[in-house]
Structures are given as C-alpha cells and as structure tokens.
Design an enzyme around this catalytic site. Structure first.
Site, PDB file in Angstrom:
ATOM      1  CG  MET A   1     -12.035  -2.923   3.936  1.00  0.00           C
ATOM      2  SD  MET A   1     -10.391  -2.495   3.310  1.00  0.00           S
ATOM      3  CE  MET A   1      -9.713  -1.553   4.693  1.00  0.00           C
TER       4      MET A   1
ATOM      5  CG  ASP B   1      -5.272   2.756   0.463  1.00  0.00           C
ATOM      6  OD1 ASP B   1      -6.112   1.887   0.196  1.00  0.00           O
ATOM      7  OD2 ASP B   1      -4.244   2.532   1.135  1.00  0.00           O
TER       8      ASP B   1
ATOM      9  CG  MET C   1      -8.733   7.258   1.719  1.00  0.00           C
ATOM     10  SD  MET C   1      -7.989   7.268   3.371  1.00  0.00           S
ATOM     11  CE  MET C   1      -6.904   5.835   3.264  1.00  0.00           C
TER      12      MET C   1
ATOM     13  CG  MET D   1     -11.496   3.299   1.071  1.00  0.00           C
ATOM     14  SD  MET D   1     -10.215   3.242   2.351  1.00  0.00           S
ATOM     15  CE  MET D   1      -8.740   3.393   1.333  1.00  0.00           C
TER      16      MET D   1
ATOM     17  CG  HIS E   1      -3.864  -1.428  -2.093  1.00  0.00           C
ATOM     18  ND1 HIS E   1      -4.935  -2.175  -2.530  1.00  0.00           N
ATOM     19  CD2 HIS E   1      -4.330  -0.655  -1.081  1.00  0.00           C
ATOM     20  CE1 HIS E   1      -6.009  -1.874  -1.811  1.00  0.00           C
ATOM     21  NE2 HIS E   1      -5.661  -0.949  -0.927  1.00  0.00           N
TER      22      HIS E   1
ATOM     23  CG  HIS F   1      -9.196   0.365  -1.135  1.00  0.00           C
ATOM     24  ND1 HIS F   1      -8.728   0.127   0.137  1.00  0.00           N
ATOM     25  CD2 HIS F   1     -10.551   0.253  -1.056  1.00  0.00           C
ATOM     26  CE1 HIS F   1      -9.752  -0.120   0.933  1.00  0.00           C
ATOM     27  NE2 HIS F   1     -10.865  -0.041   0.232  1.00  0.00           N
TER      28      HIS F   1
ATOM     29  CB  SER G   1      -0.898   0.003   1.240  1.00  0.00           C
ATOM     30  OG  SER G   1      -1.651   1.195   1.313  1.00  0.00           O
TER      31      SER G   1
ATOM     32  CG  ASP H   1      -6.255  -2.777   2.584  1.00  0.00           C
ATOM     33  OD1 ASP H   1      -5.226  -2.634   3.261  1.00  0.00           O
ATOM     34  OD2 ASP H   1      -6.798  -1.838   1.951  1.00  0.00           O
TER      35      ASP H   1
END
Length: 246
Positions: A159, A52, A54, A86, A50, A84, A25, A193
């Site tokens: 998760m 993320d 957000m 979010m 990976h 990912h 990540s 994750d």
C-alpha cells in the site's frame, strides 16, 4: 469463475518474464452505473479490475460485499476481479467471494493480528476456493513481515497510502519495500495501490512493481485508454531494463 487468469500462475509472458498489469480501482468510478463503467474501462485496455471491499472495522470506510460482486460478475463475465479485502475477518469471506466470481483474493497481514498461522490458514482457504492469493501490508508494516509467506503467494500488495479512502498522496518512501521484494523475489507479482498516476507510476515501475492499481489517475483522466497504455509501457520498459541489468 471466469476471467483471463486461472489457477495460480504468475502474470508472465511466454518467455517467463514478468508482465505489466494495469487495474483501475472501480470504487472511483460512477457507482450508479458500475457495470457500464467496468465495460468502459476494459474497453480502454484495463488488464483487470480492482475491487475494494471495506467492512467499516479494519478501515473506517464501508463499501460493498459479495452480493454486489456476484451481480457485477453477471454483467461483466470476462474480467479478472482482484478483490482487495480491507476486512477484519478475511477468512470469513473467502468462499462467498469465490462463489460470487472473484479471481484473486488479497487480504491484509494486519487483519490476522500478527499471527502467522492465521495468515497461512487464510492462504490455504483461498487456494482451496480456486482463487489466486495475495497478501497486503499497510505503510507502517515492515516488509519483512511478508517473507515467511512468499512461497505460498501469487502476489503481494504494498500500500502506498493508508487503506480506506481514495485521493490520498502517494507515499514515495514505500518504494523501498517494493525494491526489497523485487531484489529477493525476481518472479513475484508485486502490486502497488494508492495515489498512483502517470506522475508516480515510473517510481513504482523502477522499484519493481508490475501490477499497478490506479483510481482517479485513470478514471478521471480525459483519455483513460491513453493513460492505461502509457502506464503499461512504463512498467514493461522498466521490466526490460531490469532484465538487461541482471
């Protein structure tokens, strides 16, 4: 887009067996030198990266969007970018992320407001944008919420911490979700994750996960290459054991 995976093929060996995939990540890396960090991690043997995303709404934290992904893709032309997402409006960002160079777009079931049609619409849009499609669930979401969509997915994400912040403690009880999915769907790519390290990857592998996201467990390790190799060995050994038990 470029990367080691194209289309909607599961990550399997030539024999059809599931394959371990280890993805650092990158949010846990040195953000002031992210392209160099990505090259370093790929050089250490990472199977994918990976990323993320957000939005400050679906989760309280805020990270980056598609302009940064596009910039990173120019510097890192060959790598699987696992997004990912979010975010509270996953449909809104599908085409932008595809155009930026993303390979896999994993959004959250909860972001669709418990509306199955919204989930199906987002899955279809991701397919049309020529990305692999993943669907994730938070710790408090029952695993059976994923079942109606499995046949349309490349990957499910379980998760093992509450999404939004790094450094949380691994939730062992989430392994029952992974076990349930693996028992029902033998060839499904299952990603975990949150809080995954050498101390916890064995639990993930034994439960049936074959995609492993690890942030600090890899990036802060004195020897990330060794950690990635050990994680991959643990997962592949669990896959082999499961095949013998069938």
């Amino acid at each position: 887009m470029s990367g080691p995976v194209g289309g909607n093929q599961a990550m399997t060996t030539t024999s059809g067996q599931l394959k371990a995939q280890i993805g650092p990540s990158i949010l846990n890396a040195d953000l002031s030198s992210l392209a160099n960090e990505c090259h370093r991690l790929l050089g250490c043997g990472a199977d994918y990266l990976h990323l993320d995303v957000m939005d400050g709404h679906f989760v309280p934290n805020l990270t980056f969007g598609h302009p940064m992904v596009a910039s990173l893709r120019r510097s890192v032309p060959v790598a699987l970018f696992d997004m990912h997402m979010m975010v509270s409006e996953p449909l809104k960002w599908v085409q932008a992320m595809s155009d930026a160079g993303a390979n896999q777009y994993t959004f959250h079931y909860e972001a669709c407001g418990d509306d199955d049609q919204q989930v199906f619409d987002c899955i279809r849009r991701v397919r049309e944008a020529n990305m692999r499609v993943g669907l994730g669930i938070k710790p408090n979401t029952p695993v059976d919420k994923l079942f109606p969509f499995i046949e349309e997915l490349d990957l499910v994400l379980v998760m093992t911490v509450e999404p939004g912040f790094g450094g949380q403690k691994f939730m062992t009880d989430m392994m029952t979700k992974v076990e349930t999915l693996r028992q029902r769907y033998r060839q499904l790519d299952i990603e975990v994750d949150g809080g995954v390290s050498l101390d916890t990857v064995g639990q993930c592998a034994d439960a049936g996960a074959n995609w492993i996201v690890s942030g600090t467990g890899i990036i802060n390790a004195p020897n990330p290459q060794q950690v990635i190799r050990q994680m991959r060995d643990v997962v592949n050994e669990a896959i082999e054991r499961s095949q013998l038990d069938r």
